[in-house]
Design a protein around this motif. Structure first.
Motif, PDB file in Angstrom:
ATOM      1  N   THR B 215       0.741  -1.217  -0.008  1.00 12.98           N
ATOM      2  CA  THR B 215       0.171  -0.172   0.100  1.00 12.98           C
ATOM      3  C   THR B 215       1.039   1.195  -0.101  1.00 12.98           C
ATOM      4  OG1 THR B 215      -1.621  -1.263   1.402  1.00 12.98           O
ATOM      5  CG2 THR B 215      -1.982   1.021   1.029  1.00 12.98           C
ATOM      6  N   ILE B 216       1.303   1.799  -1.179  1.00 16.04           N
ATOM      7  CA  ILE B 216       1.848   3.111  -1.518  1.00 16.04           C
ATOM      8  C   ILE B 216       1.102   4.084  -1.750  1.00 16.04           C
ATOM      9  CG2 ILE B 216       4.040   4.056  -2.048  1.00 16.04           C
ATOM     10  CD1 ILE B 216       4.826   1.797  -0.328  1.00 16.04           C
ATOM     11  N   PRO B 217       0.753   5.029  -1.382  1.00 18.82           N
ATOM     12  CA  PRO B 217      -0.349   5.929  -1.963  1.00 18.82           C
ATOM     13  C   PRO B 217       0.280   6.548  -3.234  1.00 18.82           C
ATOM     14  CG  PRO B 217       0.463   6.860   0.136  1.00 18.82           C
ATOM     15  CD  PRO B 217       1.098   5.645   0.098  1.00 18.82           C
ATOM     16  N   PHE B 218      -0.574   6.655  -4.241  1.00 20.87           N
ATOM     17  CA  PHE B 218      -0.080   7.324  -5.500  1.00 20.87           C
ATOM     18  C   PHE B 218      -0.554   8.616  -5.457  1.00 20.87           C
ATOM     19  CE2 PHE B 218       1.513   5.167  -9.494  1.00 20.87           C
ATOM     20  CZ  PHE B 218       1.631   4.095  -8.980  1.00 20.87           C
ATOM     21  N   GLY B 221      -0.451   9.227 -11.614  1.00 22.89           N
ATOM     22  CA  GLY B 221      -0.500   8.035 -12.400  1.00 22.89           C
ATOM     23  C   GLY B 221      -1.451   6.889 -11.881  1.00 22.89           C
ATOM     24  N   ASP B 222      -1.627   5.973 -12.566  1.00 19.36           N
ATOM     25  CA  ASP B 222      -2.505   4.804 -12.256  1.00 19.36           C
ATOM     26  C   ASP B 222      -1.711   3.754 -11.602  1.00 19.36           C
ATOM     27  OD1 ASP B 222      -4.495   3.047 -12.032  1.00 19.36           O
ATOM     28  OD2 ASP B 222      -4.885   2.887 -14.280  1.00 19.36           O
ATOM     29  N   PRO B 223      -1.967   3.125 -10.441  1.00 18.00           N
ATOM     30  CA  PRO B 223      -1.161   2.095  -9.880  1.00 18.00           C
ATOM     31  C   PRO B 223      -1.560   0.732 -10.433  1.00 18.00           C
ATOM     32  CG  PRO B 223      -3.071   2.882  -8.205  1.00 18.00           C
ATOM     33  CD  PRO B 223      -2.751   3.820  -9.336  1.00 18.00           C
ATOM     34  N   LYS B 224      -2.713   0.771 -11.100  1.00 18.85           N
ATOM     35  CA  LYS B 224      -2.842  -0.708 -11.945  1.00 18.85           C
ATOM     36  C   LYS B 224      -2.126  -0.680 -13.147  1.00 18.85           C
ATOM     37  CE  LYS B 224      -7.004  -2.243  -9.796  1.00 18.85           C
ATOM     38  NZ  LYS B 224      -6.075  -2.070  -8.593  1.00 18.85           N
ATOM     39  N   ARG B 225      -1.645   0.435 -13.843  1.00 19.75           N
ATOM     40  CA  ARG B 225      -0.671   0.141 -15.063  1.00 19.75           C
ATOM     41  C   ARG B 225       0.589   0.833 -15.007  1.00 19.75           C
ATOM     42  NH1 ARG B 225      -3.435   3.303 -19.216  1.00 19.75           N
ATOM     43  NH2 ARG B 225      -4.132   4.524 -17.569  1.00 19.75           N
ATOM     44  N   ASP B 271       6.023   9.510  -0.099  1.00 19.25           N
ATOM     45  CA  ASP B 271       7.431   8.928   0.389  1.00 19.25           C
ATOM     46  C   ASP B 271       6.889   7.494   0.877  1.00 19.25           C
ATOM     47  OD1 ASP B 271       8.968  11.074  -0.857  1.00 19.25           O
ATOM     48  OD2 ASP B 271       8.806  12.107   1.326  1.00 19.25           O
ATOM     49  N   VAL B 272       8.040   6.703   0.813  1.00 26.89           N
ATOM     50  CA  VAL B 272       7.739   5.263   1.225  1.00 26.89           C
ATOM     51  C   VAL B 272       7.628   5.643   2.950  1.00 26.89           C
ATOM     52  CG1 VAL B 272       8.544   2.963   1.436  1.00 26.89           C
ATOM     53  CG2 VAL B 272       8.954   4.263  -0.572  1.00 26.89           C
ATOM     54  N   PRO B 273       6.735   4.886   3.509  1.00 24.87           N
ATOM     55  CA  PRO B 273       6.865   5.129   5.206  1.00 24.87           C
ATOM     56  C   PRO B 273       7.936   4.817   5.626  1.00 24.87           C
ATOM     57  CG  PRO B 273       4.892   4.189   4.544  1.00 24.87           C
ATOM     58  CD  PRO B 273       5.555   4.039   3.289  1.00 24.87           C
TER      59      PRO B 273
END
Lengths: 112, 894
Positions: B215-218, B221-225, B271-273
């Motif tokens: 779970t990294i918030p976007f 852009g689209d996380p699926k693609r 940013d990554v937690p």
């Protein structure tokens, strides 16, 4: 009519307290009971009844009046409270009311 | 008039003993009156009989017992009673404040001790909470598992949390319960955009399943693609800013590596937690792999994650996967090693796979070095928790100690209160309220300390802890409740002790505490010095080990060696660059090598066999070096010669270290022996001849034993090691940088010094030592506070005794000795208890190091001496003061 139940013996003791008018304590109450009704009961019975009456709020008590013949010990003197006197009066009124309802011939002795 | 007729004594006695005491007076009076009445009326016998009968009627169980007067007459009106308590509590508070103000020293010692204890606890709790929160930010945190490989090859465990590239695909195909999979690999790449180029250490590659698993918030852009197509990447917000400034990065391309392969940006994430077991600045798509050489144990580089259904027992899947792995890995072994799984196991080797819950990775993973980021250690969490508990315990102990000690000062108050009608319960209530009040004050000061110490603590632990956790309602409530509990706990002993004083004794001034016997208070002193001495022993040992590792002869020259990094980015010009820089008079020698001893370096472990015993493999480290490597690092040759350009046959020659010589069984005359260095897929063996032996040097940290090392002559780009002989380093560095830039490489000029790298390796030990030093000084401080308070009390207790002794001719020294002797005894007991336990603990810790110091007796002696010294200093302040007091002053009152 909300009323705390008052037993027959309790009623007697309460009456004695009322009769003695502030001078009532264990000894005088027992003696008055014996003198007026001829009933001889143990002291414990009187003692317990007085405590019960006090719990029900019909009498209050206070310590006082130490005399030499009791070895200088104080007496617990009882006095009828307003609630107590009200209870006695209600009983009296109820009795009177019931007596008035009584047909005159029913109590004729032996049906003579 | 006293009547001469008395009822029988024994009946009266019976009445007194058995009749309820609150109605005894009137009943006994009434009965006596009645007796007289009966006596006068019917004579003695009748009277006695009736008296007895009536006495029995007022004995239990016949008698009705009268409730207390208060219950009769003051029963209702609860508000009145509430008012009464609040008045009392206000009175307690007032008395508490007055008392605390009057005894400034003991109050401040108490509060300071407890505040420091609490502050330590809070800091440690923050740290532990952060450690435990790792990876829990993922929505599916409880359902994500990582598949790892356990592989035992030639008697060594070489498995880890990584697998070959095909495992993920096979798992998804074979098992319906594997809902999602993803693979991650890490690499370091030089990335450029326009004229700016950066070395990206935190670059991960992942396949398109990544954002289904984690779970990294976007942001864009689209996380699926995002990672579906080859040569695409996702940036974090900060990295996007670094490359593109305020421009929209999506759709633009970054250039990778020296080939400048373009990668298109398809998204930007937040940013990554910080509490994640992986960190990335750039997440790039995985390149396609050549299908021929892929499988489960070939190209073992992929961290493979699976998502399982909710409430699924992963152990169940683990057995199923193991069966599949048996099949796949078995056939791969047959293909590469030409032996089947059974034969492989008969050699003493083994293989298998296992599942690891995501939330266990940070603290419970045994694969420190192979993890994506260095993990924590559950052991340290436990140790820290233990320290926190101990600190709090010591602070509580001090509190109890001091409050009990100051009891005599307040014994008069207790006496007066009792005489005026205080019951035990009220006194206990009073003292508990007082101690809770102190605890709350300590909490506030403790929080202030935490606020001040947090930046330093963050620096020490490399974390970014904040107060934010404490603002959480339940945590704050827990803290307050915890503090109240500490207050109650700490106050309970004094409360019960003080309230049990007998007022008569107290007011007569006969309140003395027993001395000389081993009471609770001495036990508490022993306990805290036990902890203190253990901490000192641990600190001293850790410090010695650290010094030992730093000063240990490593077997090569680490002074004046400059490491120019990433020279492979010069591609064909690497050697040209090297040749150019060694012409400078400040440079003595330069060597190109991917392998630099100590620290992060390219690791290549391979099995070699001697020609005589081709079955007996020796797992050894391979170094590919040039002819300048050994002289540049100043490694000592024991036998034979170095590689040389004048021997063209040296391309099939090797130099071994002494350990390798021993492992291969060539103690005598190793020169000229041949070993099998490489077997290709068709089983063709390549032989290498030994031309020299170097003395053992530590090419890894001192945690590991020196292993066998085989050095080949060969191309191995990566770093240039430069031996310098100059005092003018800045000029040299400037000129090197200038020359570097003439080749316009894709990487910036970067360098390090070998001895700095060396320090880096021991960073974690250094941290441990710093943490230990910090905590042991805190424990010492708290213990001293406790001791100081106790010494004050003892001196005060014995004022008169000291006065008399002095009046009879005792010297100051003998009085000081008298007062200090008792404490010294306790500390010696603590030393005797602490030495074996701390010694054992540190022995366990040192077992993690291949090269270590031994724990000497003098470590214990030093710790004991230190403890005794500190204790004496603390105690002597008070005892000297007491000894110097004029006896007239101490004796005049009375």
């Amino acid at each position: 009519m909300r009323r705390t139940y008052l037993g027959e013996f309790e009623e007697m003791i309460l009456l004695m307290v009322a009769i003695l008018d502030g001078e009532g304590y264990g000894v005088t109450i027992s003696e008055a009971l014996e003198a007026h009704t001829g009933r001889i009961v143990t002291f414990g019975t009187v003692h317990n009844t007085l405590i019960r009456l006090e719990e029900k709020g019909f009498v209050t008590s206070a310590l006082g009046g130490a005399t030499a013949e009791r070895g200088g010990r104080r007496k617990r003197l009882f006095r009828v409270t307003a609630l107590g006197s009200q209870a006695l009066q209600e009983i009296q009124q109820l009795r009177q009311h019931l007596w008035q309802l009584l047909p005159p011939h029913t109590l004729r002795l032996g049906g003579i | 008039m006293r009547s001469p007729e008395q009822p029988p004594r024994w009946a009266q006695w019976l009445l007194v003993r058995l009749h309820p005491h609150n109605t005894l007076e009137e009943v006994a009076g009434d009965l006596q009156e009645l007796y007289t009445y009966w006596y006068n009326r019917s004579g003695k016998t009748q009277a006695t009989l009736r008296y007895l009968l009536n006495v029995v009627s007022v004995l239990p169980p016949f008698v009705r017992s009268r409730k207390t007067d208060k219950q009769y007459y003051q029963q209702p009106e609860p508000r009145a009673t509430a008012n009464l308590t609040s008045i009392m509590i206000r009175n307690y508070l007032k008395i508490a404040f007055r008392n605390l103000k009057r005894q400034k020293v003991s109050t401040s010692i108490n509060i300071a001790g407890l505040a420091i204890g609490l502050a330590t606890c809070i800091l440690i709790m923050l740290y532990v909470q952060d450690e435990l929160s790792y990876d829990r930010y993922n929505e599916k945190a409880d359902r994500i598992f990582r598949v790892g490989l356990s592989l035992r090859l030639n008697g060594e465990d070489v498995g880890g949390p990584i697998l070959g590239p095909n495992a993920a695909r096979d798992l998804q195909q074979e098992f319906p319960e594997v809902l999602k999979t993803t693979r991650i690999t890490r690499e370091t790449e030089f990335v450029s955009y326009g004229t700016s180029s950066f070395k990206e250490d935190k670059l991960l590659r992942a396949d398109s399943g990544f954002f289904d698993v984690f779970t990294i918030p976007f942001l864009k852009g689209d996380p699926k693609r995002a990672l579906n197509e080859p040569n695409t990447l996702v940036l974090t917000r900060e990295t996007a800013l670094k490359y593109f400034g305020n421009q929209d990065p999506v759709g633009k391309a970054l250039l990778f590596g020296s080939e400048k392969t373009p990668y298109r940006v398809t998204g930007v994430v937040g940013d990554v937690p910080a509490n994640s077991h992986f960190q990335f600045d750039i997440l790039a798509s995985l390149p396609g792999y050549d299908q021929q050489h892929t499988g489960w144990i070939y190209n073992i580089n992929f961290y493979t994650y699976v998502v399982l259904p909710a409430k699924y027992n992963y152990k169940q899947l683990e057995t199923k996967i193991s069966r599949l792995a048996e099949n796949r890995i078995g056939s791969e072994l047959e293909q590469f090693l030409k032996i089947n799984a059974k034969q492989f196991r008969e050699k003493g080797d083994d293989f298998g796979v296992f599942l690891q819950p995501l939330t266990d990775i940070h603290l419970r993973s045994p694969f420190g070095g192979t993890e994506l980021t260095p993990g924590g250690n559950i052991l340290y969490v436990y140790v820290l928790l233990a320290i926190a508990a101990f600190m709090l315990l010591i602070a509580c102990v001090n509190f109890i100690n001091l409050s009990t000690a100051t009891a005599t000062r307040r014994s008069r108050e207790v006496g007066v209160r009792k005489v005026l009608g205080s019951v035990k319960g009220q006194l206990q209530q009073q003292f508990l309220i007082e101690s809770v009040l102190l605890a709350m004050a300590a909490l506030i000061i403790g929080l202030l300390i935490v606020g001040l110490a947090l930046p330093f603590f963050n620096q020490l632990t490399g974390k970014n802890l904040t107060f934010r956790l404490l603002t959480n309602g339940s945590v704050a409530a827990g803290l307050v409740i915890g503090t109240v509990l500490v207050g109650l706990l700490a106050g309970s002993y004094p409360a019960f002790y003080l309230s049990s004083f007998k007022p008569v004794l107290v007011l007569k001034g006969r309140m003395t505490t027993a001395r000389g016997r081993f009471n609770l208070r001495s036990g508490l002193v022993v306990f805290q010095f036990f902890i203190t001495i253990s901490m000192i022993i641990a600190t001293v040992t850790a410090d010695r080990q650290l010094r030992y590792m730093k000063t240990q002869k490593v077997g090569f020259d680490r002074e004046q060696v400059l490491v120019i990094q990433n020279t492979n980015m010069l591609r064909n010009n690497e050697a040209v660059f090297r040749d150019k820089i060694i012409q400078s008079p400040q440079v003595t020698m330069g060597s190109i090598s991917g392998q630099v001893p100590v620290g992060n370096t390219a690791i290549d472990n391979t099995t070699v066999m001697s020609r005589e015993q081709p079955d007996k493999g020796v797992m050894s480290r391979f170094y590919k070096v040039d002819d300048a490597y050994i002289p540049t690092l100043g490694i000592r040759m024991v036998q034979g010669r170095n590689f040389s350009k004048s021997f063209p046959t040296d391309s099939s020659a090797v130099i071994l270290n002494e350990t390798a010589v021993r492992a291969l069984g060539w103690q005598q005359h190793p020169i000229g022996k041949e070993l099998i260095g490489h077997i290709d897929d068709n089983g063709v063996k390549t032989y290498y001849r030994v031309i020299g032996v170097v003395s053992d040097f530590h090419f890894e940290s001192l945690r590991q034993k020196i292993g066998p090392l085989v050095m080949f002559l060969g191309e191995n780009s990566g770093n240039i090691l430069v031996k310098t002989s100059t005092a003018k380093l800045p000029q040299l560095l400037a000129s090197l940088k200038q020359q570097w830039e003439t080749f316009s490489p894709a990487a910036p000029f970067s360098y390090s010094f070998l001895d700095d790298r060396f320090e880096q390796v021991y960073l974690s030990e250094q941290k441990i030592e710093q943490v230990l030093t910090l905590f042991s000084s805190l424990t010492i401080f708290i213990a001293c506070l406790g001791l100081f308070g106790l010494a004050t009390y003892t001196a005060e207790q014995r004022t008169k005794e000291i006065g008399i002794r002095k009046a009879l001719g005792a010297s100051i020294a003998s009085v000081v000795a008298l007062l200090s002797k008792d404490f010294l005894k306790l500390i010696l007991i603590a030393l005797v208890l602490a030495s074996p336990i701390a010694g054992w603990g540190m022995h366990q810790w040192l077992n993690g190091f291949a090269y270590k110091v031994t724990i000497n007796w003098w470590t214990f002696a030093l710790a004991g001496l230190l403890a005794v010294g500190i204790a004496l200093l603390t105690v002597s302040f008070q005892s000297i003061k007491a000894a110097l007091t004029d006896p007239i002053k101490s004796l005049r009152s009375e």
